[in-house]
Design a protein around this motif. Sequence first.
Motif, PDB file in Angstrom:
ATOM      1  N   ASP A  15      72.007  41.403  26.232  1.00 35.32           N
ATOM      2  CA  ASP A  15      72.461  41.881  27.533  1.00 35.32           C
ATOM      3  C   ASP A  15      71.642  41.155  28.592  1.00 35.32           C
ATOM      4  N   ARG A  74      68.961  42.727  30.767  1.00 35.56           N
ATOM      5  CA  ARG A  74      67.656  43.141  30.233  1.00 35.56           C
ATOM      6  C   ARG A  74      66.630  42.017  30.260  1.00 35.56           C
ATOM      7  N   CYS A  75      67.004  40.876  30.824  1.00 40.25           N
ATOM      8  CA  CYS A  75      66.026  39.809  31.070  1.00 40.25           C
ATOM      9  C   CYS A  75      65.250  40.187  32.324  1.00 40.25           C
ATOM     10  N   THR A  76      63.935  40.217  32.212  1.00 39.71           N
ATOM     11  CA  THR A  76      63.092  40.536  33.361  1.00 39.71           C
ATOM     12  C   THR A  76      62.465  39.238  33.866  1.00 39.71           C
ATOM     13  N   TYR A  98      62.196  39.956  27.743  1.00 33.10           N
ATOM     14  CA  TYR A  98      63.475  40.601  27.444  1.00 33.10           C
ATOM     15  C   TYR A  98      63.164  41.998  26.935  1.00 33.10           C
ATOM     16  N   ASP A  99      63.800  43.018  27.524  1.00 31.79           N
ATOM     17  CA  ASP A  99      63.566  44.400  27.124  1.00 31.79           C
ATOM     18  C   ASP A  99      64.238  44.696  25.787  1.00 31.79           C
ATOM     19  N   ALA A 150      65.275  47.457  22.739  1.00 32.76           N
ATOM     20  CA  ALA A 150      65.636  48.860  22.545  1.00 32.76           C
ATOM     21  C   ALA A 150      65.221  49.340  21.162  1.00 32.76           C
ATOM     22  N   LYS A 199      56.632  48.403  26.678  1.00 32.69           N
ATOM     23  CA  LYS A 199      56.988  48.503  28.098  1.00 32.69           C
ATOM     24  C   LYS A 199      56.001  49.479  28.740  1.00 32.69           C
ATOM     25  N   LEU A 219      64.518  51.882  25.846  1.00 31.59           N
ATOM     26  CA  LEU A 219      63.785  50.627  26.007  1.00 31.59           C
ATOM     27  C   LEU A 219      62.294  50.917  25.866  1.00 31.59           C
ATOM     28  N   GLN A 279      59.069  44.891  24.989  1.00 29.90           N
ATOM     29  CA  GLN A 279      59.597  43.681  25.613  1.00 29.90           C
ATOM     30  C   GLN A 279      59.116  42.479  24.814  1.00 29.90           C
TER      31      GLN A 279
END
Length: 178
Positions: free
Chosen positions: A23, A26-28, A32-33, A35, A94, A136, A139
């Motif tokens: 997704d 979900r890139c920060t 990447y976060d 789940a 996270k 989440l 990361q």
Amino acid sequence: MILTGPEIARQVEQGRITMDPFDPARCTTNSYDLALGHRLLVYLDDVLDPRLPSAHETREIPATGYVLQAGDFVLAETAERLGSDHYVPLIHAKSGFARLGAFAHVTADLIDLGFHGRSTLQLYATLPVMIFPGMLVAQATFWVPYGEIELYTGKYQGADGPLPSRSHLDPWAAAARD
């Protein structure tokens, strides 16, 4: 050198990073976060002997949640299959999860270059905390390796679900049992 979020997305599109499902939201900034999947592994032995396989059971995390009590340690899976033959993934908790008094991926943050599968997360609670599938909790960052690349072919390759320690398969363990 660490990849930025937009570069992670590009590398996934180019097939140089495995992230399934992926997704882009979900890139920060530089990660990447990840789940939480739907399975936990709980050890059943009172004492874990790294020379021997450990008794354990796999549990489903219900949609209504699972309570990690203070002091609980469980192994969980990422919802995503991840890996890369080009970049070294590292997994960190996270901050929102850590601020609940929970630790994700407590000590083994390095994912070997060439590993592909669902990563096993070590979860530890300092306070009672609810966890849910899809939450989440971690990361992944991706780092550029320097030097000759040798891809991982070890005992956790292709993991699909949380895996217990396989240290009993290491050569030192066989020698220690004899």
